[in-house]
Structure formats: structure tokens, C-alpha cells
Design an enzyme around this catalytic site. Structure first.
Site, PDB file in Angstrom:
ATOM      1  N   ASP A  62      10.444  60.032 -12.424  1.00 16.78           N
ATOM      2  CA  ASP A  62      11.686  59.483 -11.894  1.00 16.78           C
ATOM      3  C   ASP A  62      12.306  58.500 -12.877  1.00 16.78           C
ATOM      4  OD1 ASP A  62       9.770  57.505 -11.583  1.00 16.78           O
ATOM      5  OD2 ASP A  62       9.782  57.573  -9.416  1.00 16.78           O
ATOM      6  N   ASN A 123       5.462  52.267   1.156  1.00 12.13           N
ATOM      7  CA  ASN A 123       5.973  53.042   2.296  1.00 12.13           C
ATOM      8  C   ASN A 123       5.533  54.511   2.229  1.00 12.13           C
ATOM      9  OD1 ASN A 123       7.518  54.045   0.232  1.00 12.13           O
ATOM     10  ND2 ASN A 123       9.499  53.439   1.077  1.00 12.13           N
ATOM     11  N   HIS A 125       5.894  56.526  -0.415  1.00 12.71           N
ATOM     12  CA  HIS A 125       6.656  57.396  -1.320  1.00 12.71           C
ATOM     13  C   HIS A 125       5.804  57.828  -2.512  1.00 12.71           C
ATOM     14  CE1 HIS A 125       8.577  53.870  -3.841  1.00 12.71           C
ATOM     15  NE2 HIS A 125       7.447  54.247  -4.376  1.00 12.71           N
ATOM     16  N   GLU A 130      11.415  59.087  -0.742  1.00 11.05           N
ATOM     17  CA  GLU A 130      11.229  58.092   0.300  1.00 11.05           C
ATOM     18  C   GLU A 130      10.882  58.772   1.632  1.00 11.05           C
ATOM     19  OE1 GLU A 130      10.941  55.219  -0.715  1.00 11.05           O
ATOM     20  OE2 GLU A 130      12.605  54.424  -1.894  1.00 11.05           O
TER      21      GLU A 130
HETATM   22  P1  PGA Z   1       3.475  50.363  -8.515  1.00 14.39           P
HETATM   23  O1  PGA Z   1       4.456  51.434  -7.882  1.00 14.39           O
HETATM   24  O2  PGA Z   1       2.485  51.112  -9.345  1.00 14.39           O
HETATM   25  O3  PGA Z   1       4.385  49.497  -9.346  1.00 14.39           O
HETATM   26  O4  PGA Z   1       2.832  49.642  -7.374  1.00 14.39           O
HETATM   27  C1  PGA Z   1       3.997  52.633  -7.388  1.00 14.39           C
HETATM   28  C2  PGA Z   1       5.154  53.321  -6.698  1.00 14.39           C
HETATM   29  O5  PGA Z   1       5.986  52.637  -6.070  1.00 14.39           O
HETATM   30  O6  PGA Z   1       5.232  54.563  -6.773  1.00 14.39           O
END
Ligand code: PGA
Length: 222
Positions: A62, A123, A125, A130
Site C-alpha cells: 500500500d 482494527n 486491517h 479496512e
Molecule cells: P504497524 O502497522 O506495524 O505500524 O503497527 C501495521 C498495520 O497497521 O498494518
């Protein structure tokens, strides 16, 4: 399904070793790569060793819709943490772009992703898919949820300065990867990880789709 490792450094070296083995055995591998805090240790392990990346092809999961030269863009993150520190060809590194169907075509033309590394959001995702995203979704432009904007504001100093939109691989795109590894670090991820891996498979928890993939490994440390 969830393998609990004793420290962040063990998590980082375990996943880095899987990538190293993949590239040594199959130099032409196509890798799906994440950004964020969790993979930082994995990238720093990967660049410690002279590994031949000259045949590898990468697809990032992404990108924010923002200036790609901004220090917090995922393009900058990847250059800083991996690409500028290996012999990978810049032309072999791909980030989701518009038209998103052309990005999907690139993955298809390269015969698909062999190994995809994923993080998980608080959450549920994966990439920027999302809660509520269709399991069949493909690469597309998305609005980020309030929770994700809040979580990511730590990189931008304030919620106002945090990008609100992104381009993400879809869940359908990710699920076509031949092998998937999900990594999560910290107590704040444990509950959602359990829900995603042991609860109902539902579009309300995007990562739960991984329960239906036949080659997934999940690594966690607190
Ligand atoms: P993080 O993010 O590794 O910065 O916790 C993971 C994500 O939100 O996919």
C-alpha cells in the site's frame, strides 16, 4: 496457528530468515512487502547480510496518497530501510499506482507474488483494507478509517497532517500470494490477532480471510 516468539528481535530474525531462504532458493522471487513499525527489525536484519536482490521483484502492499518524496511516504520508507541498502533494481520495485488495474496487471505479468509479508492494524486491517472490505477486493483507492488515521498520526505529528486516503492491494489480490506471513508485535495487537485467527471469518475483520489460505504463518511477540 499463532506462533508466539520470545522477543521482537527473534520475530525480526525469524521472518528475515524466511525471506533470505526464499531469495537464496528462488532468486527470481516476487515479494509482497509491508511498511509500518513492525517490519523495521526484519528489514534491518535483511540488510545486515550481503544478499543478492538483483533478480528479485517487489510489490508493496500500500501507499498513502501523498507526495512520494515526503519522508513519511512509504516510498521513502522502503528506500531508506531496504532498497537503498541492497542491490535491487529500482525498476523491479513496485508500489500501487493509478490506474490500479495496471498495478494488478504488473503482478499478473510477473506470475504472482510468491511470498507476502503482512502486518495487522489494531482494527484487523491488512494492507489498507479496512473493516467491511469485500474479501474479493482488488487494488484500489481507499479512504482510511478514523482508527487508522489516529494510529498513523504518530508518524505525522498530528491527525490533521496524516493522509486520509491510500492505494492498497485488495484482499483478493493478497490472497492470491502463494505464501503469506503475518507479523504482529505488542500487547495492543494480541486481541485483534486472536479474533482474526481464531474467530469468525468475516469482512468485519479483514485479516480473518487468512484462515482460508492454505499457506499462512503468523508470528507474534509482546
Ligand atoms: P504497524 O502497522 O506495524 O505500524 O503497527 C501495521 C498495520 O497497521 O498494518
Amino acid at each position: 496457528m499463532i506462533k508466539i516468539l520470545k522477543s521482537y528481535s527473534v520475530l525480526s530474525s525469524t521472518v528475515a530468515n524466511i525471506i533470505k531462504r526464499q531469495l537464496k532458493k528462488h532468486p527470481l522471487s516476487k515479494l509482497g512487502l509491508p511498511t509500518g513499525d513492525t517490519p523495521l527489525g526484519m528489514y534491518s536484519e535483511l540488510v545486515k547480510e550481503e544478499l543478492d536482490w538483483s533478480h528479485a521483484i517487489t510489490f508493496n502492499l500500500d501507499v498513502y496518497l501523498m507526495n512520494v518524496d515526503h519522508p513519511e511516504s512509504y516510498q521513502s520508507y522502503m528506500r531508506k530501510n531496504l532498497f537503498d541498502r541492497t542491490n535491487i533494481y529500482p525498476d523491479h520495485t513496485h508500489f500501487p499506482f493509478r490506474p490500479t488495474s495496471a498495478f494488478e496487471d504488473k503482478i499478473t505479468e510477473s506470475m504472482g507474488i510468491d511470498l507476502c509479508i503482512l502486518g495487522i492494524g489494531t482494527n484487523g486491517h491488512i494492507a489498507f483494507n479496512e473493516p467491511g472490505t469485500s474479501f474479493k477486493s482488488r487494488t484500489r483507492v481507499v479512504d482510511l478509517s478514523e482508527q487508522t488515521i489516529q494510529d498513523n498520526s504518530r508518524f505525522f505529528g498530528s491527525v490533521d497532517d496524516t493522509p486520509k486516503q491510500a492505494i492498497t492491494m485488495g484482499l483478493g489480490t493478497i490472497m492470491e500470494s502463494k505464501k503469506i506471513i503475518l507479523i504482529a508485535n505488542g500487547d495492543h495487537k494480541l486481541n485483534i490477532l486472536n479474533v482474526a485467527m481464531n474467530g469468525e471469518v468475516t469482512e468485519d475483520v479483514p485479516a480473518s480471510i487468512l484462515q482460508t489460505h492454505n499457506n499462512v504463518e503468523v508470528y507474534y511477540c509482546d
